[in-house]
Design a protein around this motif. Structure first.
Motif, PDB file in Angstrom:
ATOM      1  N   GLU A   1      36.806  31.239  41.171  1.00  0.00           N
ATOM      2  CA  GLU A   1      35.418  31.714  41.239  1.00  0.00           C
ATOM      3  C   GLU A   1      35.007  32.045  42.671  1.00  0.00           C
ATOM      4  O   GLU A   1      34.354  33.067  42.907  1.00  0.00           O
ATOM      5  CB  GLU A   1      34.466  30.688  40.621  1.00  0.00           C
ATOM      6  N   ARG A   2      35.384  31.208  43.620  1.00  0.00           N
ATOM      7  CA  ARG A   2      35.030  31.462  45.030  1.00  0.00           C
ATOM      8  C   ARG A   2      35.743  32.703  45.566  1.00  0.00           C
ATOM      9  O   ARG A   2      35.126  33.554  46.202  1.00  0.00           O
ATOM     10  CB  ARG A   2      35.404  30.261  45.899  1.00  0.00           C
TER      11      ARG A   2
ATOM     12  N   ARG B   1      34.211  35.940  43.988  1.00  0.00           N
ATOM     13  CA  ARG B   1      32.757  36.017  43.807  1.00  0.00           C
ATOM     14  C   ARG B   1      32.214  37.423  44.055  1.00  0.00           C
ATOM     15  O   ARG B   1      31.476  37.971  43.229  1.00  0.00           O
ATOM     16  CB  ARG B   1      32.059  35.005  44.716  1.00  0.00           C
TER      17      ARG B   1
ATOM     18  N   ASP C   1      25.725  37.738  39.599  1.00  0.00           N
ATOM     19  CA  ASP C   1      26.282  36.681  40.444  1.00  0.00           C
ATOM     20  C   ASP C   1      25.850  35.316  39.918  1.00  0.00           C
ATOM     21  O   ASP C   1      24.734  35.147  39.433  1.00  0.00           O
ATOM     22  CB  ASP C   1      25.809  36.860  41.884  1.00  0.00           C
ATOM     23  N   ARG C   2      26.719  34.327  40.036  1.00  0.00           N
ATOM     24  CA  ARG C   2      26.423  32.978  39.548  1.00  0.00           C
ATOM     25  C   ARG C   2      25.450  32.229  40.459  1.00  0.00           C
ATOM     26  O   ARG C   2      24.861  31.246  40.041  1.00  0.00           O
ATOM     27  CB  ARG C   2      27.716  32.188  39.400  1.00  0.00           C
TER      28      ARG C   2
ATOM     29  N   ASP D   1      24.461  30.487  44.487  1.00  0.00           N
ATOM     30  CA  ASP D   1      25.009  29.418  45.334  1.00  0.00           C
ATOM     31  C   ASP D   1      25.026  28.068  44.635  1.00  0.00           C
ATOM     32  O   ASP D   1      25.935  27.257  44.843  1.00  0.00           O
ATOM     33  CB  ASP D   1      24.211  29.307  46.632  1.00  0.00           C
TER      34      ASP D   1
ATOM     35  N   PHE E   1      28.211  26.975  42.752  1.00  0.00           N
ATOM     36  CA  PHE E   1      29.315  26.450  43.558  1.00  0.00           C
ATOM     37  C   PHE E   1      29.008  25.060  44.101  1.00  0.00           C
ATOM     38  O   PHE E   1      29.891  24.210  44.184  1.00  0.00           O
ATOM     39  CB  PHE E   1      29.650  27.434  44.678  1.00  0.00           C
TER      40      PHE E   1
END
Length: 162
Positions: A19-20, A23, A32-33, A35, A38
């Motif tokens: 995922e990182r 991104r 986008d998920r 901040d 994460f």
């Protein structure tokens, strides 16, 4: 060859790296998920596993020697149906990984989870995802808005094949 594996606690670190590392790539075609995703990943991963244990969702990773190349999830399982969501690493894009993963999870959906229909959505500005859905037998059924972006809802009947 990459293996499609049901999500487990052992996938937490490789999934977070996936995922990182991807991104920005993902944000170009899907929302986008954020901040917080994460920052609280360990808690979110544990929550996914708890939800999976209820049978309402089936989460999978496509892994090659411990590295996650993609994730393929069946969510909102009810009445023989589920919604498919997937994403593939940038380095694996364009190599048939998404198409293969969707085919594999659709087969699992029918054979292991007893589902008879899958739905999926993709934004119109994501031609690769639209092509994957088309190549795996999904049929467009209508327009949708995905975080304000125009998209298409698709459906796949799992009853036709044995």
């Amino acid at each position: 060859m990459p293996e499609l594996e049901r999500l487990t606690a052992e996938h937490a670190d490789p999934l977070l790296a996936f995922e990182r590392d991807n991104r920005a790539w993902f944000a170009a075609s899907v929302p986008d998920r954020g901040d917080d995703y994460f920052a609280t990943f360990a808690d979110r991963h544990a929550a996914l596993l708890a939800e999976q244990a209820t049978g309402r969702c089936h989460f999978h990773v496509l892994a090659d020697q411990g590295e996650v190349l993609g994730r393929f999830n069946l969510v909102d399982v009810a009445d023989g149906e589920a919604e498919l969501g997937y994403r593939v690493a940038q380095r694996a894009a364009g190599r048939g990984v998404a198409t293969d993963g969707v085919r594999r999870v659709a087969a699992l959906a029918r054979q292991a989870y007893g589902l008879c229909r899958l739905t999926a959505v993709a934004t119109l500005d994501n031609p690769a995802s639209l092509a994957v859905l088309r190549h795996t037998g999904f049929t467009p059924t209508g327009e949708v808005s995905i975080d304000g972006r125009p998209g298409l809802r698709h459906v796949l009947s799992l009853l036709a094949e044995d």
